[in-house]
Design a protein around this motif. Structure first.
Motif, PDB file in Angstrom:
ATOM      1  N   ARG A 145       0.836  -1.214   0.000  1.00 49.01           N
ATOM      2  CA  ARG A 145       0.000   0.000   0.000  1.00 49.01           C
ATOM      3  C   ARG A 145       0.866   1.257   0.000  1.00 49.01           C
ATOM      4  NH1 ARG A 145      -4.528  -1.791   4.544  1.00 49.01           N
ATOM      5  NH2 ARG A 145      -5.523  -3.441   3.270  1.00 49.01           N
ATOM      6  N   LEU A 146       1.940   1.208   0.801  1.00 46.07           N
ATOM      7  CA  LEU A 146       2.837   2.375   0.844  1.00 46.07           C
ATOM      8  C   LEU A 146       3.469   2.627  -0.515  1.00 46.07           C
ATOM      9  CD1 LEU A 146       4.592   1.863   4.297  1.00 46.07           C
ATOM     10  CD2 LEU A 146       2.949   3.648   3.695  1.00 46.07           C
ATOM     11  N   LEU A 147       3.893   1.550  -1.182  1.00 48.98           N
ATOM     12  CA  LEU A 147       4.454   1.715  -2.523  1.00 48.98           C
ATOM     13  C   LEU A 147       3.432   2.274  -3.494  1.00 48.98           C
ATOM     14  CD1 LEU A 147       6.539  -1.582  -2.862  1.00 48.98           C
ATOM     15  CD2 LEU A 147       7.437   0.740  -2.687  1.00 48.98           C
ATOM     16  N   HIS A 148       2.194   1.783  -3.375  1.00 47.60           N
ATOM     17  CA  HIS A 148       1.133   2.292  -4.237  1.00 47.60           C
ATOM     18  C   HIS A 148       0.906   3.789  -3.994  1.00 47.60           C
ATOM     19  CE1 HIS A 148      -2.451   2.149  -6.702  1.00 47.60           C
ATOM     20  NE2 HIS A 148      -3.148   2.710  -5.708  1.00 47.60           N
ATOM     21  N   LEU A 149       0.839   4.168  -2.710  1.00 44.23           N
ATOM     22  CA  LEU A 149       0.651   5.589  -2.379  1.00 44.23           C
ATOM     23  C   LEU A 149       1.839   6.417  -2.835  1.00 44.23           C
ATOM     24  CD1 LEU A 149      -0.843   5.249   1.226  1.00 44.23           C
ATOM     25  CD2 LEU A 149      -2.061   5.894  -0.864  1.00 44.23           C
ATOM     26  N   ASP A 150       3.046   5.859  -2.656  1.00 41.24           N
ATOM     27  CA  ASP A 150       4.248   6.568  -3.096  1.00 41.24           C
ATOM     28  C   ASP A 150       4.236   6.764  -4.612  1.00 41.24           C
ATOM     29  OD1 ASP A 150       7.057   7.547  -2.546  1.00 41.24           O
ATOM     30  OD2 ASP A 150       7.480   5.899  -3.945  1.00 41.24           O
ATOM     31  N   ASN A 151       3.765   5.734  -5.323  1.00 38.53           N
ATOM     32  CA  ASN A 151       3.684   5.839  -6.780  1.00 38.53           C
ATOM     33  C   ASN A 151       2.680   6.907  -7.191  1.00 38.53           C
ATOM     34  OD1 ASN A 151       4.177   4.868  -9.521  1.00 38.53           O
ATOM     35  ND2 ASN A 151       2.089   4.086  -9.392  1.00 38.53           N
ATOM     36  N   GLU A 152       1.521   6.888  -6.518  1.00 37.00           N
ATOM     37  CA  GLU A 152       0.511   7.908  -6.832  1.00 37.00           C
ATOM     38  C   GLU A 152       1.033   9.317  -6.531  1.00 37.00           C
ATOM     39  OE1 GLU A 152      -2.981   6.934  -4.722  1.00 37.00           O
ATOM     40  OE2 GLU A 152      -3.616   5.348  -6.139  1.00 37.00           O
ATOM     41  N   LEU A 153       1.750   9.458  -5.403  1.00 36.86           N
ATOM     42  CA  LEU A 153       2.309  10.768  -5.051  1.00 36.86           C
ATOM     43  C   LEU A 153       3.337  11.216  -6.081  1.00 36.86           C
ATOM     44  CD1 LEU A 153       2.592  13.092  -3.021  1.00 36.86           C
ATOM     45  CD2 LEU A 153       4.285  11.711  -1.799  1.00 36.86           C
ATOM     46  N   PHE A 154       4.197  10.267  -6.478  1.00 37.90           N
ATOM     47  CA  PHE A 154       5.218  10.597  -7.465  1.00 37.90           C
ATOM     48  C   PHE A 154       4.589  11.026  -8.790  1.00 37.90           C
ATOM     49  CE2 PHE A 154       7.957   9.130 -10.967  1.00 37.90           C
ATOM     50  CZ  PHE A 154       9.074   9.912 -10.742  1.00 37.90           C
ATOM     51  N   GLN A 155       3.571  10.261  -9.213  1.00 38.94           N
ATOM     52  CA  GLN A 155       2.877  10.629 -10.460  1.00 38.94           C
ATOM     53  C   GLN A 155       2.195  11.981 -10.338  1.00 38.94           C
ATOM     54  OE1 GLN A 155       0.227   7.448 -11.448  1.00 38.94           O
ATOM     55  NE2 GLN A 155       1.887   5.972 -11.878  1.00 38.94           N
ATOM     56  N   GLY A 156       1.588  12.258  -9.172  1.00 33.94           N
ATOM     57  CA  GLY A 156       0.916  13.549  -8.973  1.00 33.94           C
ATOM     58  C   GLY A 156       1.906  14.700  -9.052  1.00 33.94           C
ATOM     59  N   ILE A 157       3.101  14.507  -8.421  1.00 31.03           N
ATOM     60  CA  ILE A 157       4.127  15.562  -8.463  1.00 31.03           C
ATOM     61  C   ILE A 157       4.605  15.778  -9.887  1.00 31.03           C
ATOM     62  CG2 ILE A 157       6.470  16.142  -7.742  1.00 31.03           C
ATOM     63  CD1 ILE A 157       5.865  14.716  -5.113  1.00 31.03           C
ATOM     64  N   GLN A 158       4.802  14.667 -10.622  1.00 28.79           N
ATOM     65  CA  GLN A 158       5.249  14.801 -12.004  1.00 28.79           C
ATOM     66  C   GLN A 158       4.206  15.526 -12.858  1.00 28.79           C
ATOM     67  OE1 GLN A 158       6.304  10.844 -13.343  1.00 28.79           O
ATOM     68  NE2 GLN A 158       8.474  11.353 -13.149  1.00 28.79           N
ATOM     69  N   ARG A 159       2.940  15.127 -12.668  1.00 30.68           N
ATOM     70  CA  ARG A 159       1.877  15.787 -13.430  1.00 30.68           C
ATOM     71  C   ARG A 159       1.819  17.273 -13.107  1.00 30.68           C
ATOM     72  NH1 ARG A 159      -1.105  11.000 -12.240  1.00 30.68           N
ATOM     73  NH2 ARG A 159      -2.093  12.059 -10.484  1.00 30.68           N
TER      74      ARG A 159
END
Length: 300
Positions: A200-214
């Motif tokens: 779950r943490l990796l999933h959230l980290d991935n979503e956060l990373f994608q959000g920052i990139q976007r």
């Protein structure tokens, strides 16, 4: 080999307590070691011995042993199941008493015969004595058998106690194994929960990373679009000023300005194309990172 298979010296003393030759030997005031040497103590209750074995024990020749038997057969009472003599511990001790008695100077076999065949004794008394001796022998064997039985009972009791302890230890081992299984199950569940939390943490980290990139990409695109808009507005203003001017000089200047603005617009378009390519590369890299994280989470 158990101790109970050997003769009991106290029982042997009781057995020979009424033996006439034994009583005569006791008068010599011999010590215990002389009366009952080590080879006598090592005789076994149920075993019978050969003439050769007995001669070695008594340190006498076979011919001497046979001589004693021939002269004092009624006293020694040897066993003869076949043509050879056999001796149990009682017979051997009788022969030893004969040797012990005659070892003193002046004593002979005839003296033993005189002791054993006292004319003053009533024959009926002699018969009773013989019967008593047989009874004593039977009692001795019974006592020995009782001792053996007692030892066997003690052994069985010890074996039973050991089996109970073994059973108890086995039960404890089973309980420990069950507790270990329970702990292993708890550990497995805990590891599963930890893995799920990490996923779950990796999933959230991935979503956060994608959000920052976007967000960063959107900010860059917004800045580029704003710059293009400003350039287009500036170009429009310059074109308008050229068409609004009425002189040739002004037209020439406007045309020159128009070329400059067009060149700037072309440069901005090239920059925009570059930024679009960069945007596509960023999106492709983000997809690769997302796919890699999904594979990690799935355990591939």
């Amino acid at each position: 080999m158990h101790v109970d298979e050997y003769i009991d010296i106290e029982g042997l003393k009781q057995l020979f307590s009424k033996d006439r030759l034994y009583k005569e030997v006791l008068k010599d005031d011999l010590n215990e070691e002389m009366l009952f040497p080590s080879f006598i103590k090592e005789l076994k209750l149920t075993r019978v011995y050969t003439t050769e074995e007995v001669s070695k024990m008594l340190n006498k020749k076979d011919s001497n042993i046979r001589y004693y038997i021939n002269e004092l057969n009624e006293y020694i009472k040897p066993m003869k199941p076949n043509r050879n003599y056999r001796y149990d511990y009682i017979i051997i001790y009788r022969i030893y008493l004969i040797i012990l008695f005659t070892s003193s100077a002046g004593r002979k076999i005839c003296d033993i015969k005189r002791i054993l065949n006292d004319v003053h004794l009533d024959p009926r008394v002699q018969e009773i004595e013989v019967l008593k001796e047989k009874v004593d022998i039977v009692e001795q064997h019974v006592n020995q058998l009782n001792q053996i039985k007692k030892l066997h009972n003690e052994r069985d009791s010890n074996i039973k106690n050991i089996k109970n302890k073994v059973h108890k230890n086995q039960c404890q081992v089973i309980e420990i194994d069950l507790k270990l299984d329970e702990l292993n199950n708890q550990y497995f569940k805990t590891m599963v929960n930890i893995f799920e939390t990490e996923r779950r943490l990796l999933h959230l980290d991935n979503e956060l990373f994608q959000g920052i990139q976007r967000l960063e990409l959107q900010n860059r695109l917004y800045a580029i679009e704003s710059a293009i808009h400003e350039k287009n507005k500036s170009l429009f203003d310059k074109i308008s000023s050229v068409f609004n001017s009425g002189t040739e000089a002004s037209s020439s200047t406007a045309e020159s300005n128009l070329l400059v603005v067009q060149k700037e617009i072309n440069n901005e378009k090239e920059l925009l194309i570059k930024l679009e390519k960069e945007r596509e590369m960023i999106l492709m890299e983000r997809e690769k990172v997302a796919d890699l994280k999904i594979k990690v989470l799935k355990g591939d």
